[in-house]
Scaffold this motif. Structure first.
Motif, PDB file in Angstrom:
ATOM      1  N   ASP A 110       0.821  -1.213   0.000  1.00 34.11           N
ATOM      2  CA  ASP A 110       0.000   0.000   0.000  1.00 34.11           C
ATOM      3  C   ASP A 110       0.850   1.255   0.000  1.00 34.11           C
ATOM      4  O   ASP A 110       0.513   2.250  -0.661  1.00 34.11           O
ATOM      5  N   THR A 133      -1.910  -8.801   4.696  1.00 40.59           N
ATOM      6  CA  THR A 133      -1.810  -7.717   5.670  1.00 40.59           C
ATOM      7  C   THR A 133      -1.231  -8.276   6.971  1.00 40.59           C
ATOM      8  O   THR A 133      -1.208  -9.491   7.199  1.00 40.59           O
ATOM      9  N   ARG A 191       1.787  -6.171   3.478  1.00 37.84           N
ATOM     10  CA  ARG A 191       1.187  -5.310   2.454  1.00 37.84           C
ATOM     11  C   ARG A 191       0.868  -3.929   3.003  1.00 37.84           C
ATOM     12  O   ARG A 191       1.037  -2.905   2.316  1.00 37.84           O
ATOM     13  N   ASP A 192       0.417  -3.864   4.274  1.00 38.45           N
ATOM     14  CA  ASP A 192      -0.001  -2.590   4.850  1.00 38.45           C
ATOM     15  C   ASP A 192       1.033  -1.975   5.781  1.00 38.45           C
ATOM     16  O   ASP A 192       0.720  -1.056   6.553  1.00 38.45           O
ATOM     17  N   ARG A 196       3.710   0.504   6.963  1.00 41.16           N
ATOM     18  CA  ARG A 196       4.033   1.887   6.582  1.00 41.16           C
ATOM     19  C   ARG A 196       5.529   2.136   6.772  1.00 41.16           C
ATOM     20  O   ARG A 196       6.110   1.787   7.800  1.00 41.16           O
ATOM     21  N   THR A 242       3.653  -1.275  12.361  1.00 44.11           N
ATOM     22  CA  THR A 242       2.864  -1.899  11.293  1.00 44.11           C
ATOM     23  C   THR A 242       3.551  -3.080  10.630  1.00 44.11           C
ATOM     24  O   THR A 242       2.929  -3.778   9.827  1.00 44.11           O
TER      25      THR A 242
END
Length: 560
Positions: A66, A108, A155-156, A158, A165
């Motif tokens: 992302d 995620t 995937r998510d 940051r 995360t």
């Protein structure tokens, strides 16, 4: 094509959960970058037990992200599918179940943690095996304690909040360790060097750029609690994927090993370490030495973790080492180089002369009897060798005499001694203190100066029995020892003159101190030098004298 869901292979009696984490941070060019016992004999019962239990695999491939700071990758999803296909194939891995997570919603942080919790909820048995495989980006960041750790990039995840995360590698290893199985494998192939596409947060990158060390410090989680931790690259290196192979390079050769090519000992099955060693050698060659897969293990013995095939026979004997302490050493078998550690080799049955060498120096050599089906850890053989050679027998020669020159001239000249000694290493106080016993004899024929002038010929004899207790320290081939000493001394003087023919003798026990240094010529032979100081009350010429003695002995010894 293997669907990105759970795949069940109905093969009763096989239930292995394999946990391989391959972290792949790969570039978008044709070649991208992504950011190594106890003596064992396997009898028929043990061979059969290697297939008891069930096998399961959780394979994760993260290709899309992302946060635009993480560049999307090409092959992580395919890596997971290709490995899953090999593990699920009844002719190869024969896994009871294989779970592949490679769709965006499955990769995620929350989805992966949920999959790990589902894995932990299974009714694990000790003979089950676990593999967790993750292909994706890896990075470095500070944890809540301020320690530098490796993280899996989900995937998510940051870029500006990796700690909050991302999936900490140490947490993944703890999840694997908590499973009830004794056969656990975790493979890490993350680009923890900060090169290629495995980007680092600015604060960490700035810190590393100002670090003058040749290599980055290893995080605390590097020493995993899991049974086996296989890595597609060594610390400070980049893992790579390749267009020509259509996979992460290490993953390609790892999967290749499972078709039987990795079965080095010809027992019909491919173990995790055999597959890793196959992939390690070929990855090193393919990347021209730029990528060196590594391994850490804490629990390997009579129960190898089998990934493919079935044990059909005992197989050739194996010797191996994945210990960081032996990394970089060359293993020689019967005088011929068998490869650089970490890794393992299969050898013909029988007596073999094994040796560990590095930088022109020999660390260890010994002849070892190898039997069919054995797996021998080199560090265990080395430990057996050291512990089995705690006794040293020496032949010695030297001088013993009074410390002051007047006593040597007027009372007793220095006496030449020859003798033998026995040292028992680590005998007392939980192997902290050595004990040495020695016996020396000597005689001489010299002249003494009389108080009234002139000289008188005298024959003298000496017998000394001593015991020394003390610690020792070793630096490579050099050994230094010291400690208190107690010795019993028998001396005799014989005057043979026309008007005087008299013998004088006495026995005394005296305390002192001894220090020694030795140099190993090989695995068994040593050269030694020992010096001693002693203090005694000696009756001489009708009166008792408080005198000091000193001695120096040189000799050679044999360790057994």
């Amino acid at each position: 094509m293997l669907p990105p869901e759970r795949v069940f292979v109905n093969r009763p009696g096989l239930h292995i959960v394999l946990g391989l984490c391959l972290l792949s941070a790969c570039a978008a060019t044709s070649t991208g970058e992504k950011g190594r016992t106890v003596r064992v004999r396997l009898d028929s019962a043990q061979l059969a037990s290697a297939h008891e239990g069930e096998r399961h695999a959780l394979l994760i491939g993260v290709s899309q992200y992302d946060d635009a700071s993480w560049n999307d990758l090409r092959f992580p999803g395919k890596d997971a599918e290709d490995l899953g296909r090999a593990l699920a194939d009844p002719r190869r891995g024969g896994f009871r179940s294989v779970t592949v997570l490679n769709r965006p919603e499955q990769t995620t942080r929350a989805a992966v943690l949920e999959a790990l919790r589902a894995l932990a909820a299974k009714p694990w048995r000790p003979k089950d095996v676990v593999v967790i495989y993750v292909s994706g980006h890896g990075t470095l960041a500070r944890d809540s304690r301020g320690d530098l750790q490796r993280y899996l990039v989900m995937r998510d995840t940051r870029f500006r909040d990796v700690q909050g995360t991302g999936l900490e590698m140490a947490a993944l290893e703890r999840e694997l360790e908590a499973l009830g199985s004794r056969r656990r494998v975790l493979v890490l192939a993350t680009c923890h060097s900060g090169t290629g596409k495995s980007l680092l947060p600015p604060s960490v990158l700035d810190e590393l750029e100002r670090t003058k060390a040749a290599f980055l410090p290893r995080p605390l989680e590097e020493e995993s609690r899991a049974s086996l931790v296989l890595s597609a690259s060594d610390w400070g290196e980049a893992a790579r994927e390749d267009d020509a192979l259509g996979n992460d390079i290490y993953t390609h050769f790892f999967v290749e090993a499972l078709d039987g090519r990795g079965d080095r000992n010809a027992d019909g099955a491919v173990s995790a370490t055999e597959a890793h060693d196959w992939a390690r050698r070929h990855t090193w060659t393919y990347t021209q030495g730029r990528q060196r897969p590594s391994v850490r293990m804490t629990e390997v013995g009579a129960d190898p973790v089998l990934l493919s095939g079935a044990l059909t026979q005992a197989g050739q004997p194996e010797v191996f080492s994945y210990s960081p302490r032996l990394e970089g050493f060359t293993l020689k078998v019967d005088g011929v180089d068998a490869g650089e550690l970490p890794g393992g080799v299969a050898l013909p049955e029988g007596k073999r002369k094994l040796g560990l060498h590095k930088g022109g120096q020999t660390l260890w050599e010994d002849t070892v009897a190898l039997r069919s089906g054995e797996r021998r850890a080199l560090e265990a053989l080395l430990r057996e060798f050291v512990e089995g050679r705690r006794r040293t027998v020496t032949l010695e020669a030297g001088l013993l005499g009074f410390l002051d020159a007047r006593s040597r001239r007027e009372v007793l000249p220095s006496t030449m001694l020859v003798g033998a000694g026995l040292r028992l290493d680590g005998l007392l106080l939980e192997q902290r203190l050595d004990v040495g016993v020695d016996l020396s004899v000597g005689q001489g024929h010299q002249s003494l100066r009389l108080d009234v002038g002139g000289t008188v010929p005298v024959r003298h004899r000496a017998v000394m029995l001593g015991v020394t207790v003390g610690p020792s320290w070793e630096w490579g081939r050099l050994r230094v020892s010291t400690g208190p000493r107690v010795a019993a001394l028998w001396l005799q003087r014989s005057f043979q003159l026309d008007l005087l023919n008299r013998d004088e003798s006495y026995l005394t026990v005296w305390p002192g101190w001894m220090a020694g240094v030795s140099w190993r010529l090989g695995t068994r032979w040593v050269l030694e030098a020992k010096g001693q100081l002693l203090w005694a009350y000696v009756p001489m010429d009708g009166r008792t004298r408080a005198v000091g003695f000193g001695g120096l002995l040189l000799g050679g010894g044999y360790r057994f």
